[in-house]
Design a protein around this motif. Structure first.
Motif, PDB file in Angstrom:
ATOM      1  N   SER A 262     -71.837  -8.897 -79.209  1.00 27.85           N
ATOM      2  CA  SER A 262     -70.905  -9.564 -78.365  1.00 27.85           C
ATOM      3  C   SER A 262     -71.629 -10.555 -77.209  1.00 27.85           C
ATOM      4  O   SER A 262     -71.380 -11.381 -77.161  1.00 27.85           O
ATOM      5  CB  SER A 262     -69.789  -8.620 -77.958  1.00 27.85           C
ATOM      6  OG  SER A 262     -69.080  -7.928 -78.929  1.00 27.85           O
ATOM      7  N   LEU A 263     -72.445  -9.692 -76.568  1.00 31.13           N
ATOM      8  CA  LEU A 263     -73.443 -10.035 -75.499  1.00 31.13           C
ATOM      9  C   LEU A 263     -74.288 -11.190 -75.991  1.00 31.13           C
ATOM     10  O   LEU A 263     -74.173 -12.245 -75.441  1.00 31.13           O
ATOM     11  CB  LEU A 263     -73.991  -9.153 -74.842  1.00 31.13           C
ATOM     12  CG  LEU A 263     -74.545  -9.290 -73.305  1.00 31.13           C
ATOM     13  CD1 LEU A 263     -73.186  -9.482 -72.452  1.00 31.13           C
ATOM     14  CD2 LEU A 263     -75.352  -8.184 -72.995  1.00 31.13           C
ATOM     15  N   LEU A 264     -74.989 -10.727 -76.951  1.00 32.93           N
ATOM     16  CA  LEU A 264     -76.184 -11.890 -77.302  1.00 32.93           C
ATOM     17  C   LEU A 264     -75.449 -13.145 -78.044  1.00 32.93           C
ATOM     18  O   LEU A 264     -76.203 -14.108 -78.084  1.00 32.93           O
ATOM     19  CB  LEU A 264     -76.958 -11.356 -78.180  1.00 32.93           C
ATOM     20  CG  LEU A 264     -77.972 -10.236 -77.476  1.00 32.93           C
ATOM     21  CD1 LEU A 264     -79.056  -9.712 -78.277  1.00 32.93           C
ATOM     22  CD2 LEU A 264     -78.786 -10.868 -76.294  1.00 32.93           C
ATOM     23  N   GLY A 265     -74.366 -13.017 -78.660  1.00 37.95           N
ATOM     24  CA  GLY A 265     -73.839 -14.143 -79.253  1.00 37.95           C
ATOM     25  C   GLY A 265     -73.310 -15.392 -78.486  1.00 37.95           C
ATOM     26  O   GLY A 265     -73.562 -16.490 -78.566  1.00 37.95           O
ATOM     27  N   VAL A 266     -72.706 -14.922 -77.318  1.00 35.41           N
ATOM     28  CA  VAL A 266     -72.410 -15.997 -76.244  1.00 35.41           C
ATOM     29  C   VAL A 266     -73.533 -16.509 -75.722  1.00 35.41           C
ATOM     30  O   VAL A 266     -73.451 -17.807 -75.608  1.00 35.41           O
ATOM     31  CB  VAL A 266     -71.853 -15.093 -74.976  1.00 35.41           C
ATOM     32  CG1 VAL A 266     -71.056 -16.163 -74.072  1.00 35.41           C
ATOM     33  CG2 VAL A 266     -70.726 -14.190 -75.501  1.00 35.41           C
ATOM     34  N   LEU A 267     -74.699 -16.132 -75.410  1.00 35.22           N
ATOM     35  CA  LEU A 267     -75.915 -16.660 -74.889  1.00 35.22           C
ATOM     36  C   LEU A 267     -76.127 -17.843 -75.994  1.00 35.22           C
ATOM     37  O   LEU A 267     -76.318 -17.798 -76.905  1.00 35.22           O
ATOM     38  CB  LEU A 267     -77.092 -15.820 -74.886  1.00 35.22           C
ATOM     39  CG  LEU A 267     -77.234 -14.863 -73.890  1.00 35.22           C
ATOM     40  CD1 LEU A 267     -78.653 -14.158 -73.662  1.00 35.22           C
ATOM     41  CD2 LEU A 267     -76.842 -15.629 -72.428  1.00 35.22           C
ATOM     42  N   PRO A 268     -76.697 -18.977 -75.360  1.00 34.89           N
ATOM     43  CA  PRO A 268     -77.136 -20.168 -76.170  1.00 34.89           C
ATOM     44  C   PRO A 268     -78.241 -19.602 -76.672  1.00 34.89           C
ATOM     45  O   PRO A 268     -79.247 -19.094 -76.085  1.00 34.89           O
ATOM     46  CB  PRO A 268     -77.416 -21.117 -74.985  1.00 34.89           C
ATOM     47  CG  PRO A 268     -76.861 -20.780 -73.813  1.00 34.89           C
ATOM     48  CD  PRO A 268     -76.616 -19.429 -73.742  1.00 34.89           C
TER      49      PRO A 268
END
Lengths: 501, 157
Positions: A262-268
Motif C-alpha cells: 500500500s505504501l510503495l504503490g502510492v510513491l511515484p
C-alpha cells in the motif's frame, strides 16, 4: 467519515449497475488471463484495449481497465507457482518459494494463500484509496506551478530510485523520455520541434505506440530469443486449501505485505513490481530461520502476492488525486481518461464523482470476483497455460498493430511502434530499463508547462523553486533520495533486493 | 529477471554496459543540441521553444559522458548476442502490417504480417501461419468491424 460512507454507498450504486458489473467481470477475466500468460503484460493489453473503450461509457471503460491491472496480479501467481515462470513481472519473487511449494505437493496451498492474500490486500487497498484520495485532492488543490514542478521532479527521482538496475542510466532514460515528450508543436510558441518536417509528428509522438513498442513488440522479440517464454511442466494441484499451520504462518506475512504494498504503490515509480520485491526481502530479513526461503516458505508467497495487489491498487491514488501517473499502467489509464475527455487530477472527484467513487467501489467488487475466478476455476487457467507461445506471439503482434492503429487511425503510429520495438530490444541489451523513459515521456509536457509558468510568475528567476516551501521540500527530498541511493552501503542493499529474483 | 549489479569480471570481458549506454546517451544528447540549435531560447521570464530541449540535451550529454568515464571501473557487461531472426522478422511483420493495411485493408494486412512473424521461430510450419492468419483475420473482423463497428477498411483495392 459519514461523508466518506455516503460517497462509498454512492460509488457502489454506480458499480453494481448490470453494465458496470459486466465490464468489471470482463476486466477481471482478461486480467487473470494476461496474468497467467507469460510474455503478455497489463501495459500491452490495456493499450490493445484502448480502442475497445472508445465505444463504452467512461465509467465502464475505466472499471474494466482497472480490473485488468489488479486482475493480472492474481493471475501472475498461478503461473509462477505451477510452472516456475512469472506470468507477470510482479510475480517474479513468487516463483522462488511458490514453485518450491508446488514441487513438494503443496501447490494448492500456495495458490490459495496467494489468492486469499491478494483478496485481503485488495480490500485494504480499496479502503486506503477511498480514505486518502480525498485529503490529497484538497492538498493538490492548493498547489501552484512551482509546487507541481517540484512534485513532478520528485516523482521522477522516486521512479529512478525504485527502478531496477543502474541509477545513473535510469536518470538518463528519464531525460530521454522527457525529450521524446517534447517532440511536436510547442504549445506556447506554436513552433514545431524535432519533427524533421514530418507532418505526422506535428502532434507529437503518441504515447500508445511508444509504450506498445517498448513493452509489447520488444517483449515479443525478447521472449522469442529466450526460446518461447515458457518451458517446463505444469505441477499438479492436489488439495486447494492451506492447513491450519500454513494459515498461521501466512497471515502475519499477508499483513506486512499489504502494508508494504500500500505504501510503495502510492510513491511515484511504485506499483506492483517494486512492492512484491520489497515484501519478499522484508520477510526474509525478519524470518527466524531465513534458510527456509527458497525451500517453499509460505511467507515467501503470501507477502509478495499481497503486496503486488495492494501496490497495484494504491497506485491509483496519485493518478486520481493529482493527475500524475506513477507508472506506465497508470499512464495508460490517464490516456484512457483523456480519450473520454476527462482531465485527471483534483477536479475529477468533484466533477465526475460517479467515475471516482464508482471506480473505487468496483475495485472491491472486482477483488471478490477475482477470488472466485482464481480459486474454484483454477483448472481453466491451467488449460490456457498449455497454449504454445509460438502461436500466441503472432496473436499479440496483430492485436498490438490493430490497437495502435485505431487510437488515431494512422499507420504512422504502427511504424513508430515498430521503431520503438527495435529500440526497446536494444535497451534491454544494454541494460537500460524502459519504465523510467515512459514516465519521463508522459510527464515531459507537464513538466515543461509548469516550469514555464513558474518562470513567468517569478519573472525569470529560478529562486522561485526554493522560495515556495512545498516545492523546495519536494526538491530537497529528491536530492536526498538521489544522494541516499548513490551512497555505497544503500546501493548494495538495493542491488541485493533486486537480485532475489 | 536479468542479472545486474557488480559481477566478478568474466574470463573474456563483455562490452561494458556503461560504455555502450553512455555512448548512446551522449550521442543522442549531442543530436538534440544540434537539431535544436535553431530553436529560440527566449528570455528567462518567457522561455522559448528551445529552452527546455537545450537543458535536456546538455543533461543527457553530461550523463552520457559520465557513464563513458565511469565505464573504466564498472564491470557490468552487456549481452552481446543479438537474436537477429526474431528482431528482423517481428519488426518486418509490424512494418508490413502498416504498409499492407494502407494499401489493401485489414484482412490482407493480418495475413501478411502473420505470415512473416510466423517465420520468427524455426518451430513453426507454414501451415501454422495459414491457420493462425485465417482464424485471426476472422476474429479481428468479427470483433473490431462487426462487434465494435470501428471504421476499418476490411479489404480494399
Amino acid at each position: 467519515m459519514p461523508d466518506l460512507l455516503e460517497n462509498l454507498i454512492f460509488g457502489f450504486g454506480v458499480a453494481v449497475t448490470p453494465q458496470n458489473l459486466l465490464f468489471c467481470l470482463i476486466g477481471a477475466l482478461l486480467g487473470t488471463l494476461v496474468g497467467v500468460l507469460p510474455g503478455l503484460g497489463p501495459v500491452a493489453t490495456i493499450a490493445m484495449l484502448l480502442p475497445v473503450t472508445f465505444t463504452l461509457p467512461p465509467v465502464a471503460a475505466l472499471i474494466m481497465l482497472a480490473g485488468l491491472y489488479y486482475g493480472a496480479q492474481y493471475g501472475g501467481s498461478t503461473t509462477a507457482i505451477l510452472v516456475n515462470i512469472p506470468g507477470e513481472s510482479s510475480s517474479v519473487v513468487t516463483t522462488i518459494d511458490g514453485h518450491a511449494m508446488a514441487r513438494k505437493g503443496r501447490a494448492g496451498s500456495a495458490l490459495a494463500i496467494a489468492a486469499l492474500g491478494s483478496f485481503f490486500a485488495g480490500c485494504v487497498a480499496t479502503a486506503i484509496v477511498a480514505v486518502f484520495s480525498q485529503p490529497l485532492v484538497k492538498v493538490a488543490g492548493s498547489f501552484q506551478s512551482p509546487d507541481y514542478f517540484g512534485l513532478l521532479v520528485f516523482g521522477m527521482v522516486a521512479a529512478v530510485v525504485l527502478a531496477q538496475g543502474s541509477v545513473v542510466r535510469s536518470v538518463a532514460m528519464v531525460v530521454l523520455g522527457l525529450f521524446l515528450g517534447l517532440i511536436g508543436t510547442d504549445i506556447a510558441s506554436g513552433q514545431t520541434r524535432f519533427t524533421f518536417g514530418i507532418s505526422a509528428l506535428a502532434d507529437g509522438v503518441g504515447f500508445v505506440p511508444v509504450a506498445m513498442g517498448l513493452f509489447g513488440i520488444a517483449e515479443v522479440i525478447a521472449s522469442l530469443e529466450r526460446g518461447g517464454a515458457r518451458q517446463g511442466s505444469i505441477e499438479k494441484i492436489s488439495r486447494l486449501w492451506p492447513t491450519r499451520e500454513e494459515a498461521r504462518q501466512a497471515w502475519p506475512a499477508v499483513l506486512r505485505g499489504t502494508g508494504i504494498g500500500s505504501l510503495l504503490g502510492v510513491l511515484p515509480g511504485g506499483g506492483a513490481l517494486i512492492s512484491a520485491f520489497a515484501a519478499y526481502v522484508v520477510e526474509k530479513k525478519i524470518a527466524k530461520d531465513p534458510s527456509r526461503f527458497g525451500q517453499g516458505a509460505i511467507e515467501g508467497v503470501a507477502a509478495p502476492e499481497s503486496a503486488n495487489n495492494a501496490g497495484a491498487q494504491t497506485s491509483f491514488i496519485p493518478l486520481l488525486a493529482m493527475g500524475i501517473p506513477p507508472n506506465p499502467v497508470m499512464a495508460l489509464m490517464l490516456g484512457a481518461m483523456t480519450i473520454h475527455g476527462i482531465v485527471p487530477g483534483p477536479k475529477v472527484m468533484t466533477e465526475r464523482p460517479d467515475l471516482f467513487w464508482g471506480m473505487i467501489a468496483s475495485m472491491w467488487i472486482g477483488n471478490l470476483m477475482l477470488i472466485i475466478i482464481n480459486l474454484p476455476l483454477i483448472g481453466i487457467w491451467v488449460k490456457f497455460l498449455q497454449i504454445p507461445y509460438r502461436w500466441l506471439y503472432s496473436v499479440i503482434l496483430v492485436f498490438c498493430c490493430i490497437g495502435v492503429f485505431t487510437v488515431n487511425n494512422t499507420t504512422t503510429d504502427v511504424l513508430v511502434m515498430a521503431l520503438f520495438g527495435v529500440f526497446g530490444y536494444l535497451l534491454l541489451k544494454i541494460r537500460c530499463e524502459p519504465a523510467p523513459l515512459i514516465l519521463g515521456f508522459i510527464l515531459g509536457p507537464m513538466l515543461e508547462e509548469n516550469f514555464r509558468r513558474s518562470l513567468i510568475v517569478s519573472r525569470g528567476s529560478w529562486s522561485v523553486f526554493l522560495e515556495r516551501p512545498i516545492c523546495a521540500g519536494f526538491l530537497a527530498l529528491s536530492l536526498l533520495f538521489l544522494l541516499l541511493v548513490l551512497l555505497p552501503t544503500i546501493r548494495k542493499g538495493r542491488e541485493e533486493a533486486f537480485k532475489e529474483g | 529477471m536479468s542479472q545486474q549489479g557488480t559481477k566478478p569480471r568474466e574470463l573474456r570481458p563483455l562490452p561494458s554496459a556503461d560504455l555502450c549506454s553512455g555512448l548512446m546517451f551522449a550521442g543522442l544528447g549531442v543530436a538534440i543540441l544540434w537539431v535544436g540549435a535553431d530553436y529560440s531560447l527566449g528570455v528567462p521570464s518567457r522561455i522559448g521553444p528551445g529552452y527546455v530541449p537545450r537543458l535536456l540535451g546538455v543533461l543527457l550529454t553530461a550523463i552520457g559522458l559520465f557513464l563513458i568515464v565511469r565505464s573504466w571501473w564498472t564491470t557490468e557487461g552487456i549481452d552481446p548476442t543479438v537474436a537477429w531472426r526474431p528482431l528482423l522478422l517481428i519488426s518486418a511483420a509490424t512494418v508490413a502490417f502498416a504498409l499492407v493495411f494502407e494499401a489493401s485493408g485489414l484482412v490482407p494486412a493480418i495475413l501478411v504480417s502473420v505470415g512473416i512473424a510466423n517465420c520468427a521461430t524455426p518451430e513453426n510450419r507454414w501451415s501454422t501461419a495459414v491457420v493462425l492468419g485465417g482464424v485471426l483475420a476472422f476474429f479481428a473482423w468479427l470483433l473490431f468491424v462487426k462487434g465494435l463497428s470501428l471504421p476499418l477498411p476490411v479489404w480494399s483495392k
